[in-house]
Motif scaffolding. Structure first.
Motif, PDB file in Angstrom:
ATOM      1  N   GLU A  82      -4.824  -0.826   3.273  1.00  0.00           N
ATOM      2  CA  GLU A  82      -5.639  -0.918   2.059  1.00  0.00           C
ATOM      3  C   GLU A  82      -6.438   0.357   1.817  1.00  0.00           C
ATOM      4  OE1 GLU A  82      -8.925  -3.893  -0.040  1.00  0.00           O
ATOM      5  OE2 GLU A  82      -8.215  -4.287   2.006  1.00  0.00           O
ATOM      6  N   TRP A  92       0.810  -1.219   0.000  1.00  0.00           N
ATOM      7  CA  TRP A  92       0.000   0.000   0.000  1.00  0.00           C
ATOM      8  C   TRP A  92       0.847   1.274   0.000  1.00  0.00           C
ATOM      9  CZ3 TRP A  92      -1.447  -3.718   3.982  1.00  0.00           C
ATOM     10  CH2 TRP A  92      -2.462  -4.594   3.525  1.00  0.00           C
ATOM     11  N   TYR A  93       2.112   1.159  -0.379  1.00  0.00           N
ATOM     12  CA  TYR A  93       2.940   2.366  -0.444  1.00  0.00           C
ATOM     13  C   TYR A  93       3.996   2.266  -1.542  1.00  0.00           C
ATOM     14  CZ  TYR A  93       6.372  -0.319   2.324  1.00  0.00           C
ATOM     15  OH  TYR A  93       7.244  -1.274   2.778  1.00  0.00           O
ATOM     16  N   ALA A 107       0.402   2.771   6.537  1.00  0.00           N
ATOM     17  CA  ALA A 107      -0.188   2.436   5.230  1.00  0.00           C
ATOM     18  C   ALA A 107      -1.068   1.192   5.349  1.00  0.00           C
ATOM     19  CB  ALA A 107       0.916   2.213   4.203  1.00  0.00           C
ATOM     20  N   LYS A 131       1.832   7.521  -1.075  1.00  0.00           N
ATOM     21  CA  LYS A 131       2.600   7.728  -2.306  1.00  0.00           C
ATOM     22  C   LYS A 131       3.529   8.924  -2.125  1.00  0.00           C
ATOM     23  CE  LYS A 131       2.006   8.747  -7.233  1.00  0.00           C
ATOM     24  NZ  LYS A 131       1.011   9.047  -8.300  1.00  0.00           N
ATOM     25  N   GLN A 172      -3.526   4.516   1.496  1.00  0.00           N
ATOM     26  CA  GLN A 172      -2.373   4.272   0.646  1.00  0.00           C
ATOM     27  C   GLN A 172      -1.451   5.487   0.619  1.00  0.00           C
ATOM     28  OE1 GLN A 172      -3.322   2.467  -3.103  1.00  0.00           O
ATOM     29  NE2 GLN A 172      -4.928   1.193  -2.238  1.00  0.00           N
ATOM     30  N   ASP A 187      -7.195   8.076   1.250  1.00  0.00           N
ATOM     31  CA  ASP A 187      -8.085   7.160   1.972  1.00  0.00           C
ATOM     32  C   ASP A 187      -9.391   6.948   1.219  1.00  0.00           C
ATOM     33  OD1 ASP A 187      -9.255   9.597   2.280  1.00  0.00           O
ATOM     34  OD2 ASP A 187      -9.237   9.611   4.474  1.00  0.00           O
TER      35      ASP A 187
END
Length: 226
Positions: A81, A45-46, A79, A86, A84, A110
């Motif tokens: 589901e 998730w990252y 992080a 970035k 996430q 989110d």
């Protein structure tokens, strides 16, 4: 007598050439200059490009690289589901003669339309090999913060905020409000956040060192402006 003088002259020349050779060897074995690099951090998730440096001195390189990693770790641990992470616009912002400055950009999504933006920074004093925090800069921390606050009020209208209103509490003279900063040649760059609106985005300003001279610790100006 002439032979003795000649022998002395040869000995002197040999000593000089040997010293020069030793100096050249010492220079060639000196630590290489710092260079900017990055490390890709990826998980379910990252996805983040973490600013790092290579070369330079061991202690300063270690402090900077570990300092930047410490800034990103809380985001990676959080992080999930539905949260996430970035990276964006992260960089080694400045490699100076005495200082390293890096900024980490993070977007946390989110599921809403717009992600939440964060900026985190780390500054290393190359000479000491240790982190430089905001309280390290000033002889009197509160006086330094007062100047930062006053200068922020001057600088913000010059940004894309313009004449729009913004959250004045975000520039109150506290360490928390000014903790994300970089040492740049032209001044102290501070990341203030989305102080006006999400549409106007993350606001940063640069406060000239000349405005902070009276509050900086002796000798710090040469370090932070290098």
């Amino acid at each position: 007598m002439k032979k003795t003088a000649a022998a002395v002259l040869i000995s002197v020349l040999f000593a000089v050439l040997t010293a020069c050779g030793s100096s050249d060897r010492a220079d060639s074995s000196a630590a290489p200059a710092f260079t900017a690099t990055s490390v890709r951090l990826e998980g379910p998730w990252y996805s983040v490009d973490l600013p790092q440096v290579a070369g330079g001195t061991d202690d300063a390189r270690t402090d900077f690289n570990e300092g930047m990693r410490a800034e990103v770790d809380p985001f990676l641990r959080a992080a999930a589901e539905k949260q996430q992470v970035k990276g964006f616009n992260s960089e080694v912002a400045h490699i100076g003669g005495h200082v390293l400055s890096g900024v980490l950009g993070i977007e946390v999504s989110d599921g809403h339309l717009h992600p939440t933006t964060f900026k985190r920074t780390h500054v290393t004093n190359i000479d000491t090999g240790k982190a430089l925090t905001l309280p390290d800069l000033f002889t009197d921390v509160q006086k330094g913060l007062d100047v930062l606050s006053a200068q922020a009020a001057v600088q913000i209208p010059k940004t894309r905020v313009g004449p729009n209103s913004y959250d004045k509490e975000r520039i109150e003279p506290t360490v928390e409000n000014f903790k994300d900063w970089l040492a740049m040649p032209d001044g102290l760059r501070v990341y203030l956040g989305e102080i006006a609106s999400h549409a106007l985005g993350y606001i940063d300003i640069t406060i000239p060192w000349s405005e902070l001279d009276a509050t900086l610790k002796p000798g710090l100006r040469a370090v932070v402006s290098s």
